[in-house]
Design a protein around this motif. Structure first.
Motif, short mmCIF file in Angstrom:
data_model
loop_
_atom_site.label_atom_id
_atom_site.label_comp_id
_atom_site.label_asym_id
_atom_site.label_seq_id
_atom_site.Cartn_x
_atom_site.Cartn_y
_atom_site.Cartn_z
N GLU A 94 0.83 -1.21 0.00
CA GLU A 94 0.00 0.00 0.00
C GLU A 94 0.86 1.26 0.00
OE1 GLU A 94 -2.31 -3.10 2.51
OE2 GLU A 94 -0.22 -2.55 2.06
N ILE A 95 1.93 1.25 0.79
CA ILE A 95 2.81 2.42 0.83
C ILE A 95 3.59 2.53 -0.47
CG2 ILE A 95 4.81 3.43 2.01
CD1 ILE A 95 3.71 2.25 4.62
N SER A 96 4.00 1.41 -1.02
CA SER A 96 4.68 1.43 -2.31
C SER A 96 3.78 2.04 -3.38
CB SER A 96 5.08 0.00 -2.70
OG SER A 96 5.76 -0.01 -3.94
N ALA A 97 2.49 1.70 -3.35
CA ALA A 97 1.55 2.25 -4.33
C ALA A 97 1.40 3.76 -4.15
CB ALA A 97 0.19 1.56 -4.19
N ALA A 98 1.39 4.21 -2.89
CA ALA A 98 1.27 5.65 -2.62
C ALA A 98 2.50 6.41 -3.14
CB ALA A 98 1.09 5.90 -1.13
N ILE A 99 3.67 5.78 -3.05
CA ILE A 99 4.88 6.39 -3.62
C ILE A 99 4.71 6.53 -5.13
CG2 ILE A 99 7.35 6.05 -4.02
CD1 ILE A 99 7.46 4.66 -1.28
N GLY A 100 4.12 5.53 -5.76
CA GLY A 100 3.84 5.61 -7.19
C GLY A 100 2.91 6.76 -7.54
#
Length: 346
Positions: free
Chosen positions: A131-137
């Motif tokens: 989820e955090i990786s997606a937010a970085i995207g």
């Protein structure tokens, strides 16, 4: 609320609208307490940045988001603020959001809020979860670069990682413990704050690998999960440490060392060596009192310098060749505590 800054400057620093800041400053009703605290924090940050504000150059507003014990987040903030005058031709204005614990949802909400209000870059210490990786995207899609600090999220869209080489740190801890124990067997107590932080996970994996290869007579006792906070760490320790544990050494990867030592003492455990991380106030005191034998230190100012320079390079203000490398592992004993750190705690 006393201040000497333009409302628009406070609003930019707080990441809020001008009208909202005006309501707070004039004590009007229907303002949430969290919003009021954010405005107060923004004014404190502007006061610290006052010299920078008078400097000419390209101004970059960066957001520092970190889940970390307050003793470490304070070190992060002080290290970054100490580096601010050296970032010419840029003038960096940090906004800090650092908490001792944050849920994944709270981190994601914070990053999405930054994406919505705008930023020149984000320095992030958070768990390596999808989820955090997606937010970085999502931030990348908005043209906002993210540099992960101290704990990496390598499969995300972050532009760089700045911080300690955690694999080297884990191997170094294993080497030191092997030297101290000199072939003796026993149990090594290990503690991580949270398995979701890749940095600590890399330390632990490297440490386990080195022990398995070079010190197979040592077993491990895992007391992880205390978030680096004393109360939670003590609670976790009491569940796994007994008077029959035979603990020969300790490798604390995530902090809460005062709590670790408290439980060991209550259980009549007297390890030969105790290896920790980070020269915060707690650990410097433990080193000087002989409670901890060595701390694996990395220079936070160098890591902050490197992280900010990656953002400056993203905005084409400096060449890639000007970016400082991340810091190296330094083994600190009571005899070689860096003077600039020791002087702060006298």
């Amino acid at each position: 609320m006393a201040h000497r800054f333009l409302i628009k400057e406070i609003a930019l620093q707080a990441g809020l609208g001008v009208a909202t800041v005006d309501r707070v400053l004039n004590g009007r009703a229907h303002v949430r307490e969290g919003t009021r605290r954010r405005v107060e924090q923004a004014i404190r940050e502007l006061e610290k940045q006052e010299t920078q504000l008078a400097t000419t150059g390209r101004k970059l507003v960066i957001d520092v988001v970190a889940e970390a014990p307050s003793r470490f987040s304070t070190e992060i903030q002080e290290a970054l603020e100490a580096e601010l005058p050296g970032f010419h031709p840029a003038v960096l204005r940090p906004r800090f959001l650092m908490r001792e614990t944050m849920t994944t949802a709270e981190v994601v909400e914070t990053l999405r809020s930054i994406a919505q209000r705008g930023s020149h870059g984000v320095l992030l210490k958070a768990r390596d979860v999808s989820e955090i990786s997606a937010a970085i995207g999502e931030l990348k899609a908005k043209g906002i670069p993210v540099v992960t600090t101290f704990s990496d999220i390598p499969l995300s869209a972050r532009i760089a990682y700045a911080g300690l080489d955690n694999r080297v740190a884990g191997a170094t801890a294993a080497y030191l413990i092997g030297q101290w124990l000199r072939g003796a067997g026993g149990t090594v107590l290990i503690t991580m704050s949270d398995e979701g932080f890749r940095g600590e996970e890399e330390r632990e994996a490297s440490f386990r690998r080195a022990l398995r290869v070079k010190h197979s007579n040592l077993s491990l006792l895992d007391a992880s999960g205390g978030h680096g906070l004393n109360l939670q760490t003590e609670e976790r320790m009491r569940k796994v440490v007994t008077k029959s544990s035979r603990i020969a050494a300790v490798y604390s990867m995530g902090g809460g060392n005062a709590a670790v030592l408290k439980v060991l003492e209550a259980a009549k455990q007297d390890p030969i060596c105790f290896i920790g991380h980070d020269l915060d106030r707690d650990n410097v005191g433990l080193l000087l009192r002989g409670k901890v034998q060595a701390i694996l230190h990395h220079e936070l100012r160098q890591d902050m310098r490197s992280a900010c320079q990656h953002i400056m390079h993203f905005h084409r203000l400096i060449p890639a060749s000007a970016i400082a490398p991340s810091s190296s592992v330094v083994v600190v004993t009571p005899e070689n505590i860096p003077e600039h750190i020791a002087s702060r705690f006298r």
